[in-house]
Design an enzyme around this catalytic site. Sequence first.
Site, PDB file in Angstrom:
ATOM      1  N   CYS A 128      89.285  23.009  34.891  1.00 22.17           N
ATOM      2  CA  CYS A 128      89.757  23.658  33.911  1.00 22.17           C
ATOM      3  C   CYS A 128      90.700  23.036  32.801  1.00 22.17           C
ATOM      4  O   CYS A 128      90.369  22.796  31.539  1.00 22.17           O
ATOM      5  CB  CYS A 128      90.561  24.854  34.409  1.00 22.17           C
ATOM      6  SG  CYS A 128      91.473  24.592  35.632  1.00 22.17           S
ATOM      7  N   HIS A 241      95.995  27.492  30.153  1.00 24.88           N
ATOM      8  CA  HIS A 241      96.703  26.529  30.521  1.00 24.88           C
ATOM      9  C   HIS A 241      97.104  25.771  28.909  1.00 24.88           C
ATOM     10  O   HIS A 241      96.436  25.723  27.969  1.00 24.88           O
ATOM     11  CB  HIS A 241      95.812  25.398  30.969  1.00 24.88           C
ATOM     12  CG  HIS A 241      95.318  25.676  32.672  1.00 24.88           C
ATOM     13  ND1 HIS A 241      95.812  26.791  33.211  1.00 24.88           N
ATOM     14  CD2 HIS A 241      94.655  25.103  33.516  1.00 24.88           C
ATOM     15  CE1 HIS A 241      95.612  26.939  34.574  1.00 24.88           C
ATOM     16  NE2 HIS A 241      94.580  25.976  34.437  1.00 24.88           N
TER      17      HIS A 241
HETATM   18  P1  NAP Z   1      89.169  33.778  43.193  1.00 26.72           P
HETATM   19  O1  NAP Z   1      89.758  34.791  42.271  1.00 26.72           O
HETATM   20  O2  NAP Z   1      89.999  33.550  44.542  1.00 26.72           O
HETATM   21  O3  NAP Z   1      87.767  34.223  43.705  1.00 26.72           O
HETATM   22  C1  NAP Z   1      87.007  33.641  44.843  1.00 26.72           C
HETATM   23  C2  NAP Z   1      85.640  34.116  44.902  1.00 26.72           C
HETATM   24  O4  NAP Z   1      84.885  33.663  45.876  1.00 26.72           O
HETATM   25  C3  NAP Z   1      85.516  35.775  45.272  1.00 26.72           C
HETATM   26  O5  NAP Z   1      84.691  36.271  44.611  1.00 26.72           O
HETATM   27  C4  NAP Z   1      85.556  35.620  47.106  1.00 26.72           C
HETATM   28  O6  NAP Z   1      84.898  36.705  47.420  1.00 26.72           O
HETATM   29  C5  NAP Z   1      84.340  34.539  46.881  1.00 26.72           C
HETATM   30  N1  NAP Z   1      84.232  33.972  48.263  1.00 26.72           N
HETATM   31  C6  NAP Z   1      85.265  33.672  49.179  1.00 26.72           C
HETATM   32  N2  NAP Z   1      84.690  33.366  50.202  1.00 26.72           N
HETATM   33  C7  NAP Z   1      83.218  33.523  50.264  1.00 26.72           C
HETATM   34  C8  NAP Z   1      82.225  33.499  50.850  1.00 26.72           C
HETATM   35  N3  NAP Z   1      82.231  33.007  52.502  1.00 26.72           N
HETATM   36  N4  NAP Z   1      80.996  33.818  50.544  1.00 26.72           N
HETATM   37  C9  NAP Z   1      80.496  33.709  49.194  1.00 26.72           C
HETATM   38  N5  NAP Z   1      81.666  34.355  48.513  1.00 26.72           N
HETATM   39  C10 NAP Z   1      82.966  33.814  48.796  1.00 26.72           C
HETATM   40  O7  NAP Z   1      88.915  32.425  42.771  1.00 26.72           O
HETATM   41  P2  NAP Z   1      88.504  31.900  41.243  1.00 26.72           P
HETATM   42  O8  NAP Z   1      89.998  31.466  40.670  1.00 26.72           O
HETATM   43  O9  NAP Z   1      87.509  32.929  40.719  1.00 26.72           O
HETATM   44  O10 NAP Z   1      87.912  30.598  41.524  1.00 26.72           O
HETATM   45  C11 NAP Z   1      86.422  30.457  41.926  1.00 26.72           C
HETATM   46  C12 NAP Z   1      86.153  29.109  41.836  1.00 26.72           C
HETATM   47  O11 NAP Z   1      86.312  28.684  40.389  1.00 26.72           O
HETATM   48  C13 NAP Z   1      86.930  28.113  42.680  1.00 26.72           C
HETATM   49  O12 NAP Z   1      85.844  27.013  42.930  1.00 26.72           O
HETATM   50  C14 NAP Z   1      87.962  27.373  41.421  1.00 26.72           C
HETATM   51  O13 NAP Z   1      88.296  26.198  41.829  1.00 26.72           O
HETATM   52  C15 NAP Z   1      86.997  27.361  40.279  1.00 26.72           C
HETATM   53  N6  NAP Z   1      87.670  27.405  39.194  1.00 26.72           N
HETATM   54  C16 NAP Z   1      88.597  28.236  38.907  1.00 26.72           C
HETATM   55  C17 NAP Z   1      89.371  28.364  37.579  1.00 26.72           C
HETATM   56  C18 NAP Z   1      90.248  29.349  37.352  1.00 26.72           C
HETATM   57  O14 NAP Z   1      91.036  29.267  36.134  1.00 26.72           O
HETATM   58  N7  NAP Z   1      90.672  30.294  38.148  1.00 26.72           N
HETATM   59  C19 NAP Z   1      88.913  27.463  36.620  1.00 26.72           C
HETATM   60  C20 NAP Z   1      87.984  26.432  36.858  1.00 26.72           C
HETATM   61  C21 NAP Z   1      87.351  26.628  38.125  1.00 26.72           C
HETATM   62  P3  NAP Z   1      85.512  37.889  48.321  1.00 26.72           P
HETATM   63  O15 NAP Z   1      86.380  38.845  47.250  1.00 26.72           O
HETATM   64  O16 NAP Z   1      84.501  38.612  48.961  1.00 26.72           O
HETATM   65  O17 NAP Z   1      86.512  37.194  49.013  1.00 26.72           O
END
Ligand code: NAP
Length: 335
Positions: A128, A241
């Site tokens: 990000c 950010h």
């Molecule tokens: P988050 O809010 O913690 O969401 C995580 C997601 O992953 C949830 O839908 C969760 O499902 C799912 N998950 C966890 N374990 C799983 C499994 N075994 N099989 C399938 N799905 C599973 O995280 P997020 O912020 O959205 O980030 C997600 C990804 O995007 C990460 O790789 C992060 O580094 C990347 N990212 C995030 C941002 C940001 O600003 N947040 C920016 C760039 C990149 P459940 O609800 O079922 O647990």
Amino acid sequence: MAVSVGIVGATGAVGQELIRLLHERNFPFSSLKVLASGRSAGKEIRYKDETFIIEEATPESFDRMDIALFSAGATITKTLAPEAAKRGCVVVDNSSAFRMDPDVPLVVPEINPEAVRDHKGIIANPNCSTAIALMGLAPLHQAFGLKRFVACTYQAVSGSGVAGMQELENQIKAWSEGKDCPPETYPHPIAFNLFPHVDVFFDDGYTKEEHKMLNESRKIMSMPDLPATTTCVRVPVMRAHSIAIHAEFEQPVSLEAAREAIAAFSGAELCDDTANNVYPTPLQFSGKNKCGVGRIRIDSALDNGLAFFVVGDQLLKGAALNAVQIAEEVVRLQA
Ligand code: NAP
């Protein structure tokens, strides 16, 4: 041409934005499968008047799926993205799992859309902070030729997903009630605090987030030897950010040409009128597709240097929006 689409991590902070953006941008999907962990299987996700039943993501989920948008973390991506690709499904991944893999294009559509053509089933979305910093750096590089940069970030808690946002909210609520709320997601309290610590530390003293910003910027701009350094800081901001950047260029710079370059760049909004207190802020850019660039000034410590401040919604340009833009490019190339 309509395509079948899946979202892996649909219940997460990025996943929720992916669902909204696919609808709002009229992405040509014939079907949309929402996938998450087994914990969420069978639960519902509502978007306006539509209800989606969440399924557990398994290798078979990708049978007859054209495009899968992954936002479930690097571990899940490493297991499931190759399974999807093996089944002919093009993966656009938000995690760090394959970003630096030489066989995987790392794409910001405003900068290197042509890289999408080289995919072998998996396309990576940048970190990000990288995507947001580049909304200021890339147009200035086009104008003056980037030589080196120094960046310091002020990163929102939504960068840590749903858990980060909940922790800030819980700690502020507990503080207002005079209660204790010890940190769980972060190493220190985040409410009324900040810390120069985003992701894990490496032996060289930098964090993984800082390494990602440097290496990914080099890959996206095709400048493998670009000298750069960064300090990433977590701040108690809910969303968007901010990044202070000091950059040195090959060519002489001018404020007028810098502002013109930013204003002409599709991913940026020029937000630079200090006489009227106009500069980008996280509240102003939360929910916006473009990143704000302001406080543009001649850097007094560098030759041909510019200092500037970039703010962007990292759930959008830093994640979901960039991923959907890549998917749009994939569809355009297939048509
Ligand atoms: P988050 O809010 O913690 O969401 C995580 C997601 O992953 C949830 O839908 C969760 O499902 C799912 N998950 C966890 N374990 C799983 C499994 N075994 N099989 C399938 N799905 C599973 O995280 P997020 O912020 O959205 O980030 C997600 C990804 O995007 C990460 O790789 C992060 O580094 C990347 N990212 C995030 C941002 C940001 O600003 N947040 C920016 C760039 C990149 P459940 O609800 O079922 O647990």
